[in-house]
Structures are given as structure tokens and as C-alpha cells.
Design a protein around this motif. Structure first.
Motif, PDB file in Angstrom:
ATOM      1  N   ASP A   9       2.731  -4.299   5.182  1.00  0.00           N
ATOM      2  CA  ASP A   9       2.591  -2.851   5.298  1.00  0.00           C
ATOM      3  C   ASP A   9       2.665  -2.403   6.751  1.00  0.00           C
ATOM      4  N   ASP A  10       2.922  -1.116   6.925  1.00  0.00           N
ATOM      5  CA  ASP A  10       2.761  -0.546   8.257  1.00  0.00           C
ATOM      6  C   ASP A  10       1.285  -0.637   8.631  1.00  0.00           C
ATOM      7  N   GLU A  11       1.007  -0.863   9.892  1.00  0.00           N
ATOM      8  CA  GLU A  11      -0.367  -1.133  10.323  1.00  0.00           C
ATOM      9  C   GLU A  11      -1.333  -0.028   9.892  1.00  0.00           C
ATOM     10  N   GLU A  12      -0.903   1.224   9.976  1.00  0.00           N
ATOM     11  CA  GLU A  12      -1.812   2.313   9.628  1.00  0.00           C
ATOM     12  C   GLU A  12      -2.088   2.370   8.123  1.00  0.00           C
ATOM     13  N   ASP A  13      -1.233   1.722   7.307  1.00  0.00           N
ATOM     14  CA  ASP A  13      -1.413   1.765   5.857  1.00  0.00           C
ATOM     15  C   ASP A  13      -2.411   0.732   5.352  1.00  0.00           C
ATOM     16  N   TYR A  14      -2.807  -0.222   6.180  1.00  0.00           N
ATOM     17  CA  TYR A  14      -3.738  -1.248   5.715  1.00  0.00           C
ATOM     18  C   TYR A  14      -5.104  -0.658   5.352  1.00  0.00           C
ATOM     19  N   ARG A  15      -5.398   0.543   5.803  1.00  0.00           N
ATOM     20  CA  ARG A  15      -6.661   1.202   5.467  1.00  0.00           C
ATOM     21  C   ARG A  15      -6.535   2.113   4.249  1.00  0.00           C
ATOM     22  N   PHE A  16      -5.340   2.201   3.667  1.00  0.00           N
ATOM     23  CA  PHE A  16      -5.150   3.075   2.518  1.00  0.00           C
ATOM     24  C   PHE A  16      -5.908   2.510   1.315  1.00  0.00           C
ATOM     25  N   PRO A  17      -6.672   3.334   0.594  1.00  0.00           N
ATOM     26  CA  PRO A  17      -7.574   2.848  -0.460  1.00  0.00           C
ATOM     27  C   PRO A  17      -6.861   2.552  -1.784  1.00  0.00           C
ATOM     28  N   THR A  18      -6.138   1.462  -1.841  1.00  0.00           N
ATOM     29  CA  THR A  18      -5.511   1.038  -3.087  1.00  0.00           C
ATOM     30  C   THR A  18      -5.380  -0.481  -3.094  1.00  0.00           C
ATOM     31  N   TRP A  19      -5.239  -1.052  -4.283  1.00  0.00           N
ATOM     32  CA  TRP A  19      -5.070  -2.507  -4.380  1.00  0.00           C
ATOM     33  C   TRP A  19      -3.671  -2.893  -3.934  1.00  0.00           C
ATOM     34  N   ALA A  20      -3.573  -4.012  -3.250  1.00  0.00           N
ATOM     35  CA  ALA A  20      -2.279  -4.545  -2.836  1.00  0.00           C
ATOM     36  C   ALA A  20      -2.282  -6.051  -3.046  1.00  0.00           C
ATOM     37  N   GLY A  21      -1.130  -6.615  -3.327  1.00  0.00           N
ATOM     38  CA  GLY A  21      -1.051  -8.055  -3.541  1.00  0.00           C
ATOM     39  C   GLY A  21       0.225  -8.427  -4.270  1.00  0.00           C
ATOM     40  N   ARG A  80       0.826  -1.212   0.000  1.00  0.00           N
ATOM     41  CA  ARG A  80       0.000   0.000   0.000  1.00  0.00           C
ATOM     42  C   ARG A  80       0.855   1.255   0.000  1.00  0.00           C
ATOM     43  N   SER A  81       2.075   1.136   0.467  1.00  0.00           N
ATOM     44  CA  SER A  81       3.019   2.246   0.408  1.00  0.00           C
ATOM     45  C   SER A  81       4.155   1.854  -0.522  1.00  0.00           C
ATOM     46  N   ILE A  82       4.684   2.822  -1.251  1.00  0.00           N
ATOM     47  CA  ILE A  82       5.767   2.519  -2.179  1.00  0.00           C
ATOM     48  C   ILE A  82       6.996   2.028  -1.430  1.00  0.00           C
ATOM     49  N   PHE A  83       7.162   2.472  -0.199  1.00  0.00           N
ATOM     50  CA  PHE A  83       8.331   2.088   0.603  1.00  0.00           C
ATOM     51  C   PHE A  83       8.352   0.587   0.872  1.00  0.00           C
ATOM     52  N   ASN A  84       7.190  -0.022   0.994  1.00  0.00           N
ATOM     53  CA  ASN A  84       7.113  -1.441   1.359  1.00  0.00           C
ATOM     54  C   ASN A  84       6.921  -2.379   0.163  1.00  0.00           C
ATOM     55  N   HIS A  85       7.008  -1.848  -1.056  1.00  0.00           N
ATOM     56  CA  HIS A  85       6.998  -2.734  -2.214  1.00  0.00           C
ATOM     57  C   HIS A  85       8.216  -3.658  -2.148  1.00  0.00           C
ATOM     58  N   SER A  86       8.062  -4.844  -2.704  1.00  0.00           N
ATOM     59  CA  SER A  86       9.145  -5.821  -2.627  1.00  0.00           C
ATOM     60  C   SER A  86       9.030  -6.798  -3.789  1.00  0.00           C
ATOM     61  N   MET A  87       9.780  -7.880  -3.702  1.00  0.00           N
ATOM     62  CA  MET A  87       9.699  -8.982  -4.657  1.00  0.00           C
ATOM     63  C   MET A  87       9.732 -10.291  -3.885  1.00  0.00           C
ATOM     64  N   ASN A  88       9.031 -11.272  -4.394  1.00  0.00           N
ATOM     65  CA  ASN A  88       9.206 -12.630  -3.910  1.00  0.00           C
ATOM     66  C   ASN A  88      10.331 -13.252  -4.729  1.00  0.00           C
ATOM     67  N   TYR A  89      11.288 -13.834  -4.065  1.00  0.00           N
ATOM     68  CA  TYR A  89      12.482 -14.317  -4.759  1.00  0.00           C
ATOM     69  C   TYR A  89      13.113 -15.466  -3.989  1.00  0.00           C
ATOM     70  N   ARG A  90      13.992 -16.185  -4.670  1.00  0.00           N
ATOM     71  CA  ARG A  90      14.845 -17.202  -4.054  1.00  0.00           C
ATOM     72  C   ARG A  90      16.246 -16.990  -4.601  1.00  0.00           C
ATOM     73  N   SER A  91      17.219 -16.953  -3.740  1.00  0.00           N
ATOM     74  CA  SER A  91      18.581 -16.696  -4.201  1.00  0.00           C
ATOM     75  C   SER A  91      19.577 -17.559  -3.434  1.00  0.00           C
ATOM     76  N   VAL A  92      20.719 -17.781  -4.068  1.00  0.00           N
ATOM     77  CA  VAL A  92      21.815 -18.541  -3.457  1.00  0.00           C
ATOM     78  C   VAL A  92      23.116 -17.793  -3.710  1.00  0.00           C
ATOM     79  N   VAL A  93      23.953 -17.743  -2.691  1.00  0.00           N
ATOM     80  CA  VAL A  93      25.301 -17.184  -2.805  1.00  0.00           C
ATOM     81  C   VAL A  93      26.292 -18.283  -2.455  1.00  0.00           C
ATOM     82  N   VAL A  94      27.257 -18.510  -3.343  1.00  0.00           N
ATOM     83  CA  VAL A  94      28.311 -19.500  -3.101  1.00  0.00           C
ATOM     84  C   VAL A  94      29.651 -18.779  -3.139  1.00  0.00           C
ATOM     85  N   LEU A  95      30.441 -18.939  -2.091  1.00  0.00           N
ATOM     86  CA  LEU A  95      31.768 -18.338  -2.017  1.00  0.00           C
ATOM     87  C   LEU A  95      32.816 -19.442  -2.079  1.00  0.00           C
TER      88      LEU A  95
END
Length: 222
Positions: free
Chosen positions: A173-185, A95-110
Motif C-alpha cells: 500500500d501507499d504509506e499513508e494508507d497503512y492507517r486506513f481502518p480496513t482488513w488487508a491481506g 487497503r486501497s482498491i488501486f493497490n489490490h493485486s493477485m499472487n501468481y506465477r506465469s510463463v510466456v514462451v515465444l
């Protein structure tokens, strides 16, 4: 069977540690689904990150390229490397641009990659790389000849020091943002193969093999 690995100070995930996975089976599942990695190393004080294909056989990763490649020639000198693989599973719209993310899987090999000089191991490594990317193709094509093998450098990187990181699920999202009127998912993302396109110089025309018609990098269960 799961085999947990104790993270080293270099592989311990400190940013969002709840997403860290140190299970070898999970790391291998991610590695086996992907086929493009990025190899980072330093030469003469200059950092480089090179994208390349890879293959896994047991507890080893193989990368290959031209014997004249600066990257592989430098890896042959025992330069420490960092190999990473990332799979993006979805865009996470909060709901906020700050909390946008990606679902991902990653591996680091050293570790330190070493050159594969034994001809039989080199051929087996190339087969493992080919089968990792396109199972079934190796037995259907001409194998490398002696000249091609000499022109190809294959490196083996033991999977010893590694970690995985996984993000799944809906936005947070931050708890107060759950009432923000926009689609999220989440917008799921997958790698989908298109229909095979034959080489116009096929003589005579040939049927498309099943491994090409049915090609997929779908996520494996388990």
C-alpha cells in the motif's frame, strides 16, 4: 539445477521487472504444475488466442488437437506463436482498491511450433501430454489406433525464448494508507480435486485407481 536464460528484447519484462524470472528450472516448475495454456497467433491479419492442454518433455512443449483444427493447421505452416501459462495463487487485498493485486506465477514462451510427423515421436508426445495431465493413466487405457493418430495433429514448440513472472507476498500500500481502518491481506487459492465420480456404464464396477483418488496439482517444492 538452475539454468538462467538471457532474455530477448521480446521476453524481457519491462512492467514491474523485479518480478521477472529467467531461470529455466523455475519456468519448468510452473509449466509442470499447470496443464492449460493459451496459444496466440495471427492468421490473415486476424489475432486468435486459443485455450488448450499441453505437455512438457525435456525442453519441448507439445499441444495437440484435431487434424482439421484451423489453429493447428495454421501453426503447421510455421506461424509464430505465443504460448502462455498462468497459475493464480491468491487474491491480494490492499487497503486501497488501486493497490489490490493477485499472487501468481506465469510463463510466456515465444517461437514457431512444428508438426510431429514421425509416428513414434507422435505417440511419445501424446504419452507425454497424457502423463503431464494425469500421471499413470496412459498405461491403464487403450492406446490410439492408426485412424485416431491420423486424425490427431501434434505440434512441438521448443522452449527457447521464454520468461517467467512471479508475484508473491502481502499487499503493498501507499504509506499513508497503512492507517486506513480496513482488513488487508491475502486469500490463498489452490486447485483442489474432488472425489472421482465413476461412469455409470462401468461393467463390471471397478475400483477407482490410486492416480484418480490421489490426484493433485499441488505446488512442488524446489
Amino acid at each position: 539445477m538452475s539454468q538462467s536464460s538471457t532474455p530477448t528484447p521480446r521476453t524481457r519484462v519491462t512492467r514491474e521487472p523485479e518480478r521477472a524470472v529467467y531461470d529455466r528450472a523455475v519456468a519448468y516448475q510452473i509449466l509442470d504444475e499447470g496443464f492449460l495454456c493459451h496459444v496466440g497467433f495471427v492468421v490473415d491479419g486476424q489475432p486468435f488466442v486459443i485455450p488448450t492442454s499441453y505437455g512438457r518433455k525435456g525442453d519441448d512443449l507439445y499441444i495437440h488437437g484435431s487434424a482439421a483444427s484451423r489453429m493447428l493447421r495454421n501453426l503447421d505452416q510455421g506461424i509464430p506463436v505465443c504460448l502462455t501459462v498462468t497459475l493464480v495463487d491468491g487474491l491480494v487485498l490492499a487497503r486501497s482498491i488501486f493497490n489490490h493485486s493477485m499472487n501468481y506465477r506465469s510463463v510466456v514462451v515465444l517461437g514457431t511450433a512444428v508438426a510431429v510427423n514421425d509416428p513414434q515421436e507422435k505417440l511419445a508426445a501424446l504419452r507425454a501430454l497424457s502423463e503431464h495431465i494425469l500421471p499413470g493413466r496412459w498405461t491403464d487405457v487403450r492406446r490410439p489406433n492408426e485412424r485416431e493418430l491420423k486424425a490427431t495433429l501434434v505440434m512441438r514448440l521448443p522452449i527457447e525464448e521464454f520468461s517467467a513472472k512471479v508475484r508473491q507476498g502481502p499487499p503493498v500500500d501507499d504509506e499513508e494508507d497503512y492507517r486506513f481502518p480496513t482488513w488487508a491481506g491475502v486469500i490463498p487459492l489452490t486447485t483442489v480435486a474432488g472425489g472421482p465420480i465413476g461412469d455409470p456404464r462401468l461393467e463390471p464396477p471397478r475400483d477407482v485407481p490410486a492416480y484418480a483418488l490421489e490426484y493433485s496439482r499441488r505446488r512442488q517444492a524446489g
